[in-house]
Design a protein around this motif. Structure first.
Motif: not given
Length: 689
Positions: A493-522
């Motif tokens: 399907w030429n797709e990538i999928v990210f469920p809600a539960a992985i979009l949490q710290p330490p992978f992704f934190d809306p309040n974290a520094d962008d560098a950490v978010n890019y290194g984690g979930i990025g």
């Protein structure tokens, strides 16, 4: 049957002086601007207290970033491993438990999702009712197996067991046609092993396998005895049969070659090409006999298994099917079966001392059967629109960074580059949860019937897949629930999928520094994007069709690079004498390498030419690489690590930060010197993308 997976999702996946003193130039300490909300970890989204600065970054970057955490981490008694993934899974379980238990306590309209979720969970939890019923709910199936009187009946039983998810030697089910992804076909593949892989039966070099084999035979004997089989020779016959099945099996390295598993055969030619099996009986029982063509994934394995179906005594096959039926449904049977299965599958195979509490097992079982019904409530409570919007933005930035890399890729033919960018341009990214929720109206759940509910769930899901044959592809579907801490790439399907539960710290934190978010979930986003261009994903074009759209020279140059990846990872030794299988893990290791590369590009681009702030003494680049290392925290029991290294296409989590040794920017952020374990000269660093 187990679903034929083409691509693994990202899975568990997993220095003396201060960092500042290690940099080439002194950096000025600047206080971080106070955020409206504090990040979950530390002052900028990373757990600096979990570092071990006595380890040089160039010696072991993962331990430098996470060594303090490892020193204090105790793997919970009900876990085979523990780290960031498992920590988030615990959180997801607890949140899902609240949702499901509320459903169980509430009066719902019959047939509603709430009724089904509540009654499924309540039935699983009710151990007293399960104990009182004993083996009675499974008696009809065991009687059917005992009544098998000829090879046609044997084939019919194997076909029917595909419907309820029992792993039998010949797996059958619907799958998109790899060379025509707009239609569904029927795929036939190898299966039927009770141990995790053929190596567990056939590898005589590792003494751990020999011990497991002995304990597995005892497990077979105990389960057959508990199920009423009195023949003392039955267990040995079952084990010996599985050894023969294992000898016929393709290796995991062979099975991941997607062009090799595409072997169409007409329905009329099937019996002559693959003898020994009554294909009409098997396919009819599996509900897929009307298809004019099928795809055989492992031809030589199906040939070998066919010979066994034809020649092995029926009594041995009946004992084999009885054992696998008892093993399949043991978690829904009385405590003696639950405990015996866990003693082998949990303790012997994974080293886990204790089974999970009943409520955790009930949450997992309910989520597996009614995941999107519970998922609707989960995302409403725990996944905010702002998080989805920011994740969408990250995906767009990282796709843009990948496009920039492709546009100037020197080793790829210019025409191929155009096609590669066209493939990327029609990419789909699914974030958080489905736009359209699954319909469970045809799945009946009866309170008090735990085993029956589980059986009906397996058959409902199997039939849901079969019903797709002949219908348009619904690309809105998801292969994971919102509560799943994971992600995946689907090349068809030429797709990538990210469920809600992985979009949490330490992978992704809306309040974290962008560098950490890019290194984690990025980097995780980059990982999944680049799966579509790894050694197997590259075989699919922008329409999701398995095709050779690269030139022969492209493939030759690419293979020269991937051979280096295989060699680099094969040198890692997670346990004494046990090396990473560089060929098995190639796709995931390449995705790690490419993922961190393009995530770093996207991070630098996000700065818009401005220098990154220094926060608590850490530069932006240092924070990026630390953020990457933190998500791969993972500690294993030895048995679990043996199983992971033998069977899993993912390198063990604690080794995955090592990929930074190939990134020039990492050497600038954490200077490493010749002689340190991770150091590679510029010429030795692997640069694929």
């Amino acid at each position: 049957m187990r679903k034929f997976a083409l691509f693994a999702a990202t899975a568990a996946l997993a220095l003396g002086a201060p960092v500042v003193a290690a940099t080439k130039k002194p950096v000025k300490r600047v206080a971080a601007t106070a955020a409206a909300n504090k990040p979950t970890y530390g002052s900028f989204g990373f757990d600096t207290a979990g570092m071990d600065r006595s380890v040089a970054p160039g010696q072991d970057f993962g331990r430098f970033a996470n060594g303090g955490y490892y020193k204090t981490l105790e793997i919970p008694a009900d876990r085979a491993n523990y780290g960031m993934f498992t920590k988030l899974r615990d959180l997801s379980q607890e949140r899902t438990r609240i949702i499901i238990e509320n459903a169980a306590k509430t009066k719902h309209a019959p047939g509603s999702d709430g009724q089904k979720v509540g009654d499924f969970y309540a039935s699983f939890i009710d151990e007293a009712a399960i104990e009182a019923k004993g083996l009675t709910p499974l008696a009809p199936r065991l009687a059917e197996i005992a009544a098998i009187g000829d090879r046609t009946a044997l084939a019919r039983m194997m076909g029917d067991m595909n419907r309820d998810g029992t792993d039998v030697p010949i797996g059958v089910g619907p799958l998109q046609d790899l060379k025509n992804p707009e239609i569904y076909t029927v795929i036939v593949g190898q299966g039927g092993l009770g141990l995790p892989d053929r190596d567990y039966y056939l590898d005589d070099k590792n003494p751990k396998f020999a011990d497991i084999r002995t304990k597995y035979q005892a497990y077979i004997a105990d389960l057959l005895r508990m199920g009423g089989v009195t023949d003392p020779a039955a267990a040995k016959a079952v084990y010996d049969l599985e050894v023969q099945i294992a000898k016929a099996h393709w290796t995991k390295v062979e099975s991941r070659q997607l062009d090799k598993i595409y072997n169409p055969v007409s329905r009329t030619a099937l019996p002559n090409k693959y003898k020994g099996v009554d294909w009409t009986a098997l396919l009819t029982a599996a509900g897929v006999n009307g298809q004019p063509e099928l795809t055989v994934a492992n031809p030589s394995a199906i040939e070998g298994i066919g010979k066994l179906v034809e020649t092995v005594p029926l009594d041995t096959w009946k004992a084999y099917l009885t054992f696998h039926t008892l093993d399949r449904w043991a978690p829904l049977l009385p405590k003696a079966f639950v405990d015996r299965k866990f003693a082998f599958s949990g303790t012997v195979l994974s080293g886990t001392p204790q089974n999970q509490p009943r409520w955790k097992r009930a949450v997992d079982a309910t989520s597996a059967s009614l995941g999107e019904a519970a998922g609707k409530l989960y995302v409403a409570t725990y996944f905010k629109p702002a998080a989805k919007a920011k994740a969408d933005e990250l995906v767009k930035n990282i796709v843009s960074a990948m496009d920039a890399r492709l546009s100037k890729l020197e080793w790829m033919d210019p025409k191929t580059r155009v096609e590669a960018r066209a493939k990327l341009a029609v990419f789909t990214a699914k974030i958080g949860y489905p736009d359209k929720w699954r319909d469970y109206s045809k799945f009946d759940v009866v309170r008090g019937d735990a085993l029956g509910n589980a059986m009906r769930s397996a058959r409902f899901e199997y039939q849901r897949e079969v019903d797709k044959i002949g219908k348009p592809i619904d690309r809105s579907e998801w292969g994971m629930t919102p509560m799943t801490v994971n992600a995946y790439a689907n090349p068809l399907w030429n797709e990538i999928v990210f469920p809600a539960a992985i979009l949490q710290p330490p992978f992704f934190d809306p309040n974290a520094d962008d560098a950490v978010n890019y290194g984690g979930i990025g980097a995780v986003i980059g990982h999944e994007i680049t799966h579509h261009f790894d050694d197997q994903g590259r075989k699919f074009d922008k329409r999701g069709t398995l095709s050779e759209w690269w030139t022969k020279e492209d493939v030759k140059r690419f293979t020269a690079l991937t051979d280096k990846v295989v060699k680099q990872y094969a040198a890692y030794e997670p346990l004494p004498g046990l090396h990473v299988n560089g060929e098995l893990t190639l796709g995931e290791n390449m995705a790690d390498l490419a993922g961190i590369t393009i995530a770093y590009d996207a991070y630098r681009k996000s700065l818009n030419g401005k220098p990154a702030r220094v926060i608590d003494g850490y530069t932006g680049d240092q924070r990026f690489f630390l953020g990457f290392a933190q998500v791969w925290r993972q500690k294993y029991r030895d048995a679990a690590l043996l199983q992971q290294t033998t069977t899993d296409p993912h390198t063990a989590g604690f080794l995955r930060p090592n990929v930074v040794r190939n990134i020039d920017a990492w050497y600038a952020a954490f200077p490493s010197k010749r002689g340190e374990a991770l150091y590679l000269s510029p010429a030795e660093r692997i640069r694929v993308w």
